[in-house]
Structures are given as C-alpha cells and as structure tokens.
Design a protein around this motif. Structure first.
Motif, PDB file in Angstrom:
ATOM      1  N   ILE A  86      -2.490  19.751 -12.598  1.00  0.00           N
ATOM      2  CA  ILE A  86      -3.238  18.502 -12.446  1.00  0.00           C
ATOM      3  C   ILE A  86      -3.705  17.998 -13.806  1.00  0.00           C
ATOM      4  CG2 ILE A  86      -5.224  17.446 -11.376  1.00  0.00           C
ATOM      5  CD1 ILE A  86      -5.042  19.366  -9.187  1.00  0.00           C
ATOM      6  N   ILE A  87      -4.291  18.905 -14.585  1.00  0.00           N
ATOM      7  CA  ILE A  87      -4.804  18.494 -15.893  1.00  0.00           C
ATOM      8  C   ILE A  87      -3.673  17.956 -16.767  1.00  0.00           C
ATOM      9  CG2 ILE A  87      -5.638  19.456 -18.074  1.00  0.00           C
ATOM     10  CD1 ILE A  87      -7.817  18.813 -16.126  1.00  0.00           C
ATOM     11  N   THR A  88      -2.518  18.636 -16.746  1.00  0.00           N
ATOM     12  CA  THR A  88      -1.458  18.177 -17.645  1.00  0.00           C
ATOM     13  C   THR A  88      -0.787  16.911 -17.116  1.00  0.00           C
ATOM     14  OG1 THR A  88       0.007  19.846 -16.670  1.00  0.00           O
ATOM     15  CG2 THR A  88      -1.030  20.378 -18.757  1.00  0.00           C
ATOM     16  N   PHE A  89      -0.829  16.672 -15.789  1.00  0.00           N
ATOM     17  CA  PHE A  89      -0.406  15.349 -15.297  1.00  0.00           C
ATOM     18  C   PHE A  89      -1.315  14.283 -15.891  1.00  0.00           C
ATOM     19  CE2 PHE A  89       1.921  16.755 -11.235  1.00  0.00           C
ATOM     20  CZ  PHE A  89       3.131  16.391 -11.761  1.00  0.00           C
ATOM     21  N   GLY A  90      -2.613  14.586 -15.946  1.00  0.00           N
ATOM     22  CA  GLY A  90      -3.562  13.625 -16.514  1.00  0.00           C
ATOM     23  C   GLY A  90      -3.336  13.410 -17.999  1.00  0.00           C
ATOM     24  N   THR A  91      -3.207  14.503 -18.749  1.00  0.00           N
ATOM     25  CA  THR A  91      -3.038  14.348 -20.198  1.00  0.00           C
ATOM     26  C   THR A  91      -1.669  13.763 -20.523  1.00  0.00           C
ATOM     27  OG1 THR A  91      -2.375  16.670 -20.323  1.00  0.00           O
ATOM     28  CG2 THR A  91      -4.659  16.151 -20.854  1.00  0.00           C
ATOM     29  N   LEU A  92      -0.691  13.945 -19.616  1.00  0.00           N
ATOM     30  CA  LEU A  92       0.606  13.269 -19.803  1.00  0.00           C
ATOM     31  C   LEU A  92       0.381  11.769 -20.002  1.00  0.00           C
ATOM     32  CD1 LEU A  92       3.681  13.859 -17.524  1.00  0.00           C
ATOM     33  CD2 LEU A  92       2.959  11.562 -17.934  1.00  0.00           C
ATOM     34  N   ASN A  93      -0.452  11.186 -19.130  1.00  0.00           N
ATOM     35  CA  ASN A  93      -0.747   9.753 -19.245  1.00  0.00           C
ATOM     36  C   ASN A  93      -1.591   9.455 -20.478  1.00  0.00           C
ATOM     37  OD1 ASN A  93       0.563   8.769 -16.867  1.00  0.00           O
ATOM     38  ND2 ASN A  93      -1.034   9.756 -15.676  1.00  0.00           N
ATOM     39  N   LEU A  94      -2.602  10.296 -20.732  1.00  0.00           N
ATOM     40  CA  LEU A  94      -3.505  10.043 -21.860  1.00  0.00           C
ATOM     41  C   LEU A  94      -2.752  10.107 -23.185  1.00  0.00           C
ATOM     42  CD1 LEU A  94      -6.679  12.024 -20.756  1.00  0.00           C
ATOM     43  CD2 LEU A  94      -6.313   9.570 -20.795  1.00  0.00           C
ATOM     44  N   PHE A  95      -1.920  11.140 -23.356  1.00  0.00           N
ATOM     45  CA  PHE A  95      -1.177  11.278 -24.613  1.00  0.00           C
ATOM     46  C   PHE A  95      -0.194  10.122 -24.781  1.00  0.00           C
ATOM     47  CE2 PHE A  95      -1.647  16.186 -24.338  1.00  0.00           C
ATOM     48  CZ  PHE A  95      -2.984  16.060 -24.659  1.00  0.00           C
ATOM     49  N   ARG A  96       0.435   9.737 -23.642  1.00  0.00           N
ATOM     50  CA  ARG A  96       1.393   8.630 -23.720  1.00  0.00           C
ATOM     51  C   ARG A  96       0.677   7.348 -24.155  1.00  0.00           C
ATOM     52  NH1 ARG A  96       6.529   7.306 -22.830  1.00  0.00           N
ATOM     53  NH2 ARG A  96       6.906   9.523 -23.052  1.00  0.00           N
ATOM     54  N   PHE A  97      -0.527   7.151 -23.628  1.00  0.00           N
ATOM     55  CA  PHE A  97      -1.336   6.005 -24.051  1.00  0.00           C
ATOM     56  C   PHE A  97      -1.600   6.080 -25.553  1.00  0.00           C
ATOM     57  CE2 PHE A  97      -5.748   4.813 -25.102  1.00  0.00           C
ATOM     58  CZ  PHE A  97      -5.638   3.446 -24.966  1.00  0.00           C
ATOM     59  N   ALA A  98      -2.038   7.260 -26.020  1.00  0.00           N
ATOM     60  CA  ALA A  98      -2.330   7.414 -27.451  1.00  0.00           C
ATOM     61  C   ALA A  98      -1.084   7.117 -28.276  1.00  0.00           C
ATOM     62  CB  ALA A  98      -2.831   8.834 -27.723  1.00  0.00           C
ATOM     63  N   GLY A  99       0.062   7.655 -27.832  1.00  0.00           N
ATOM     64  CA  GLY A  99       1.307   7.433 -28.574  1.00  0.00           C
ATOM     65  C   GLY A  99       1.679   5.965 -28.635  1.00  0.00           C
ATOM     66  N   LEU A 100       1.534   5.270 -27.477  1.00  0.00           N
ATOM     67  CA  LEU A 100       1.873   3.842 -27.450  1.00  0.00           C
ATOM     68  C   LEU A 100       0.946   3.051 -28.361  1.00  0.00           C
ATOM     69  CD1 LEU A 100       2.596   3.401 -23.641  1.00  0.00           C
ATOM     70  CD2 LEU A 100       4.236   3.174 -25.511  1.00  0.00           C
ATOM     71  N   GLN A 101      -0.311   3.463 -28.450  1.00  0.00           N
ATOM     72  CA  GLN A 101      -1.244   2.788 -29.353  1.00  0.00           C
ATOM     73  C   GLN A 101      -0.788   2.931 -30.802  1.00  0.00           C
ATOM     74  OE1 GLN A 101      -4.397   1.059 -28.727  1.00  0.00           O
ATOM     75  NE2 GLN A 101      -3.321   0.859 -26.797  1.00  0.00           N
ATOM     76  N   VAL A 102      -0.299   4.139 -31.150  1.00  0.00           N
ATOM     77  CA  VAL A 102       0.190   4.341 -32.518  1.00  0.00           C
ATOM     78  C   VAL A 102       1.443   3.500 -32.755  1.00  0.00           C
ATOM     79  CG1 VAL A 102       0.985   6.035 -34.198  1.00  0.00           C
ATOM     80  CG2 VAL A 102      -0.762   6.664 -32.546  1.00  0.00           C
ATOM     81  N   PHE A 103       2.307   3.450 -31.714  1.00  0.00           N
ATOM     82  CA  PHE A 103       3.517   2.639 -31.845  1.00  0.00           C
ATOM     83  C   PHE A 103       3.168   1.176 -32.074  1.00  0.00           C
ATOM     84  CE2 PHE A 103       6.462   5.855 -30.074  1.00  0.00           C
ATOM     85  CZ  PHE A 103       7.570   5.561 -30.818  1.00  0.00           C
TER      86      PHE A 103
END
Lengths: 340, 343
Positions: A136-153
């Motif tokens: 569950i936690i890593t499903f959540g961080t999957l989205n959070l990290f992807r958000f962070a990555g897209l922000q950097v992009f």
C-alpha cells in the motif's frame, strides 16, 4: 543395569548448515534458458551472434540490478512497487545534471545512487515505523515520486544529454573485449549481494525477518533497521539502473521512463524462485529470471512476431515458474525455508 | 466528547470519509465563489465529473470483493481485462454487427472467464494472488494489444455508443438535481446495489467475510473455501467486463490499451478500495466506504483540475492520490493499534 555415564551429545555432523548453493528452481531456469537459446539460434540465425547477445545482456541489466534489491525486500516479506518511479526521478535528476552542469561519470552515478537511496529511505521509514503493508505504501509513493519526477521534468523532455554515460551503453564504448561494462557491474553487484545474503549474519537476518518477524525480533535482530536497509538498497540500485537506462537510450529523455518497470522487476524476481510471502529467495535466481524475461523479449522480436506478444509469454513463464515452485514445496513440506 | 468523536471518525471509515468529502467540497466551493478557480465548482460540474467515477467505482468494488476474500487477495489484472474485453466487445458490436444486449452479455461473460482463470490459479492451485494476477495482467494486456494489431476499433456503431455516455435528467426527482451521466444509472448504481445486497444481505456475502477473516476456521465450519474465493475473482472479472463496455462508450472507441495505459486502471481502483476502508488482510470492507472514497477522489481531482489548470493539474492529481493513500494506510494502522480496527 548400566548407568548412562558416557552419553555425549551426538557429534555435530560435518555437513552444511546452509543448503546447496544452487536450488532446483535455478537448475530448471538454467535448463529453460538454455533450451530457449538453442531453439532461438536454430530458428533465427541472427540470434546466436554477438550483435544480438550483447544487446540482450545490456538490456537486462537495469531489471536485474533492481531485481537484486527487490529480492532482499521480498525476502523480508515486503514488496516495492515504486521502483519504476524511483528510476524516473533518478533518471531525470541525473540527466538534468549532465545537461546543466556537465558532471562526470562517477558524479552522475553517485548522484543517481544518492537520490535513489533517499527515496528508498522514505519507503523504508514509512513501512518500518508506520507499520503498514509495504504494497500500500509503495503504491502511494509510486504516485508521489512520479509527481516529483514530473515536476523536475517541467512538462518537457530533457534534450541533448551528453554521452558521458556511454561506457555503460550499447555501443562500442560500452564494451571491453566484447564484454559490456554494465553486465560486468551487474555480475559484481550480484556476487557481493550473494555473499552478503548467504554468508554474513546481517544477510541471514533478512531471511529470519521474512520467516517470522516476531521470532526475529525476539532473537535480537533489529527488525526495523533491517527492513529500512532493504528499501534503501533497492532505491540505491534503482539509481544505478537509472544511469544505465540513460546510457542505453538516446540523447533525449521522456517522462515515460521507468513506467511499468516495477512489474518487470517483480516478474524476474518471482520467476527466479523468490517466495512472495518472504523468507526464501535467491540473487542467482533473480539474475536467471531477468535473463529469461529478456531472452523472451529479444526472441519474440527476432522471430518477427509483434513485440507486444512477449508479455503473453512472460505471463505464462510466471505461472509455470511459480507453479513448479509450488509443486516442489508441496512435495517437501519439511524444507521450506532458508535457501540462498 | 472529543475523544468519542475522534474514536467515531477513526473507527467508522464512512464517518471519516463523509467528513473529508464535506471538507473538500466546502473548501473548493468557497474558492470557486471567490473566483480562485478557472471555472465554477458547482453542482452541475460535480455531476458532470461523475462520468470519471463510473469505471473507478466499479473496479474498486471488484477489488473490494477480491481483497475481502483474504489470503493476500488482490487483482492487478482488472485493467488488462478491461482492455481485452473492450476489444472483443468492439469486434462483436462494431464489426460483427451484434445487437447491443448480446454484445454486453458477451463482455460480461468474457470478463467473468478471465476472472475465473485468476480465481482458479489463486483458490484452487494456491498461487499468491499478487503473482497470479500479475501474470494474467501481462497475458491479457498482451492479447488485447495483439488481437487487432494495436489498432482501436471505432466503426460507426461504436462511435454511436458515445451518445449513451451523455448526461441525463434523473427520472422521478427530475429538475431538483443536476443532470448526471447515464452510466451512473445504467451501470454503477446497479453494480453497487448488487454487490451491496450480496455482501450485506446474503449468506454468500457472510461466507466471503468468513474466509477473508479466517481461512481455516471457515473451512472447519463447512464453507467451501475454494469455491467461495474463486467466485470472488469471477465476480471481479465480470464487473471488469462491464467497465469495458462503459469505457468503450466513453471514448467512442475500443482502445487496446484502455485499461492499461500509463498507471493503468488497477492501481487507482486498489487505492480507492484501501481508502474506502477495505483491509488488505481481508475480511473487512463495505460498499458504502468504497463509493464514498470514489466520490472523494473524483471530486478532489475535479477541483485540482480547476485550481491548477492543464498538465500541471494532472500531476497534482498524482500527488493528491499518493498523499491520500499513504495517510489512509497510516490511519488504518493507527486505528488497528488503538481501537482494534475499522468497522
């Protein structure tokens, strides 16, 4: 009536405490890969050439590297489905650093490792200290990290990445005497992980935690810090894998990098005989699993079949590999745990 | 008093969700009235965005059934089933000229067949659900892409289906409510009702909770554990088949990657189920929680899209989904330790 005076304890059998280093699952995998290679070589003459085998070995390195970390995590009874997003964040940070400040190769790999380990630390800390299910936690961080990555992009691809990482790429620069460097890195990491997991107390603790977390804690193992370490290792290896991904790609990096990678990694690990319920698993199996997955992908392409068909075979191999493992366990109920 | 309120909000997931839902809607409506948003966040906007809730809520209900069945139950393959059955539905309705009703039945049956394969692997052969459905996810996704050479089916009959995805006035209540998407009435409400009746009002539902709570105890009390668990996966597959029809109508095209592009449909569905109070360990979960969680996510996402327009907005939706899931999981764990679990 003779008194049992001289009852000594039975001498410790001079046998192995650890089981044989190669398990049945790995033998089966080795045979399957060998059969596939022979069949493919017979079917398409192009397969058994250097121009096909070397890219195959290079292409499997990111999945296999992350798979080593994932093996550790799954052995403790956890799982990390956020690795695809971790790869994405690491890749974009490293790519931006390569373009922006022109850092060298060691700095780039180091940067990827630091970013990856930091993201792994977030996962590990949430899972170990929040006491929540890893999936569950890593499903959540999957989205959070992807958000962070897209922000950097910043809603654009990264263009004009210099060839700093070419020594890990597919090209001539990426090989010495025909052996790809990234594959050598993979073998070294795998050998270290194998020795660590099999022959050091710290490594055995992971298996103990996966076998029975409470028993492990009562035996004096620092369960939480071990669990955190597993996720940090996975993140760190994902950082290295991100550098390999950049090296294998073109000079531009799109935001879709790493998307869905977690499923390929988990597929390689479970095909390799690591039990998803924890306590049992092997680095060697994961390497063979990744090799099998990549062989299927390469083989399907070279046979001229639609490349999407390879996923069907990957699915079938997961069922067959895990099914064979289930059957073997059912036959030997006494020996379930503790292979390396 | 506050301690009791806190306890209520933490142990009754529906109470917490209602509070959160009110907070989201009130905050965004206030922002909208002060013109901070790019378009009005009002009742008709909320009703129109419900179109996104139809597939999400239905798949979350599918996950509710599967996760509740216990022993690590989860279904990663629902999105792939949506893709595959959507393509077959597209063939039947769009190319072979089947009438609509038999084509929908075909989608339902094919989805159930895919679910039956999952259920057979998990319940009868003893595969861990995560692995079995990961494998079938790969297989179904691949078949969906290959079956029509990666091309979508958008022949005239399929395109005409789009008219069924528009908004309609709710009958009986009439003008009192804003128009809602037709899919809510034709697909979501019946599915939710059936799942609720089965779970809360039939022995089959009690059996499902029983095997999810304690496999061994359920077997000793004479429940056919395998068959019960198998049927949970079949039902999840059948619901996915219906979602395929909804998705085809919504896009006016049967797309081979409808349920698998990007993060796919399975991850959001699982997220909503967890948020709705379904315990990943099995045996706990209610329809009301899942439906409320869907509304929360859909209306929060709709608000984010108005507050942060464009590409940036969809990125913030990822952020919101992640935060909500992690917080929900941490809350579940806290509740488990403090009060012995949600209800």
């Amino acid at each position: 009536m003779s008194a049992p005076v001289l009852q000594r304890p039975a001498p410790v059998r001079a046998g192995r405490v650890l089981p044989f280093p190669v398990t049945g699952q790995e033998v089966v995998l080795l045979v399957v890969v060998a059969v596939l290679w022979v069949a493919l070589a017979a079917a398409t003459p192009a397969f058994a050439t250097e121009g096909s085998i070397v890219p195959l070995l290079v292409a499997m390195t990111p999945i296999a590297l992350i798979g080593i970390g994932m093996t550790v995590v799954i052995v403790t009874g956890g799982i990390d489905v956020s690795v695809g997003s971790i790869v994405m964040v690491c890749a974009v940070v490293v790519a931006k650093a390569l373009v922006g400040s022109g850092i060298g190769l060691p700095a780039a790999v180091g940067l990827g490792m630091v970013v990856g380990a930091a993201l792994g630390l977030v996962n590990g800390a949430l899972i170990a200290f929040g006491r929540v299910q890893a999936i569950i936690i890593t499903f959540g961080t999957l989205n959070l990290f992807r958000f962070a990555g897209l922000q950097v992009f910043g809603s654009a691809t990264v263009e004009g990445i210099p060839a700093t990482l070419a020594p890990f790429g597919r090209g001539d620069e990426g090989r010495t005497l025909g052996v790809p460097h990234s594959f050598v890195v993979l073998l070294v990491v795998a050998a270290l992980a194998w020795a660590y997991l099999r022959h050091t107390p710290g490594g055995r603790h992971f298996f103990a935690i996966g076998g029975d977390q409470d028993a492990a804690r009562l035996a004096g193992i620092r369960v939480r810090s071990r669990i955190v370490l597993g996720y940090v290792l996975t993140g760190l290896l994902a950082g290295v894998a991100a550098c390999f991904v950049i090296a294998q790609g073109t000079s531009s990096l799109a935001a879709s990098v790493g998307s869905g990678l977690e499923l390929s990694v988990i597929a390689a690990v479970v095909i390799g005989g690591t039990s998803i319920t924890g306590g049992r698993g092997s680095v060697l199996g994961t390497l063979l699993g990744a090799l099998l997955v990549q062989t299927v992908r390469t083989g399907v392409t070279q046979l001229g079949w639609p490349s999407q068909l390879s996923d069907l075979f990957v699915g079938v191999f997961i069922i067959v590999a895990v099914g064979a493992d289930l059957l073997r366990q059912r036959r030997r109920p006494g020996r379930r745990r503790g292979t390396t | 008093m506050t301690a009791r309120a806190l306890r209520l909000v933490l142990t009754q997931r529906t109470a917490l969700l209602v509070v959160l839902l009110l907070a989201v809607v009130v905050t965004l409506t206030t922002l909208s009235q002060r013109n901070y948003l790019s378009a009005p966040y009002d009742a008709s906007y909320l009703a129109a965005t419900l179109i996104n809730a139809v597939p999400l809520a239905m798949l979350a209900l599918a996950e509710l059934l599967v996760i509740t069945s216990g022993r690590g139950g989860i279904d990663l393959s629902v999105g792939a089933i949506v893709s595959l059955t959507g393509m077959v539905f597209g063939f039947a309705y769009g190319q072979w000229g089947w009438p609509l009703a038999p084509a929908i039945v075909l989608a339902l049956v094919l989805g159930a067949a895919c679910g039956a394969l999952n259920g057979f692997l998990v319940a009868h052969l003893g595969f861990p659900a995560l692995i079995a459905t990961l494998a079938t996810y790969y297989a179904f996704r691949s078949l969906a892409l290959v079956v029509n050479d990666q091309k979508p089916i958008n022949s005239p009959p399929v395109q005409a289906l789009y008219s069924t995805a528009t908004s309609v006035r709710v009958p009986l209540v009439g003008a009192a409510l804003p128009e809602v998407p037709l899919g809510i009435v034709t697909f979501l409400l019946p599915t939710a009702l059936v799942v609720w009746v089965v779970l809360a009002r039939t022995t089959a539902g009690r059996r499902l909770y029983a095997i999810g709570t304690n496999d061994v105890a359920a077997r000793w009390s004479g429940i056919d554990v395998r068959r019960t668990r198998w049927s949970a996966y079949v039902a999840a597959g059948a619901i996915s088949g219906l979602v395929a029809v909804v998705t085809v109508a919504q896009f006016a095209s049967a797309r081979p990657d409808a349920g698998t592009s990007g993060n796919g449909m399975a991850l959001p569905a699982i997220t909503i189920a967890i948020l709705g109070g379904v315990a990943i360990t099995g045996g706990v979960g209610r329809v009301a929680g899942v439906v409320l969680a869907t509304l929360l996510v859909v209306w929060l996402n709709a608000g984010i899209l108005l507050a942060v327009p464009g590409n940036e907005g969809s990125q913030f939706q990822l952020f919101a989904l992640g935060v909500v899931l992690v917080v929900a999981a941490l809350l579940n764990a806290l509740t488990q330790r403090r009060y012995g679990g949600t209800r």
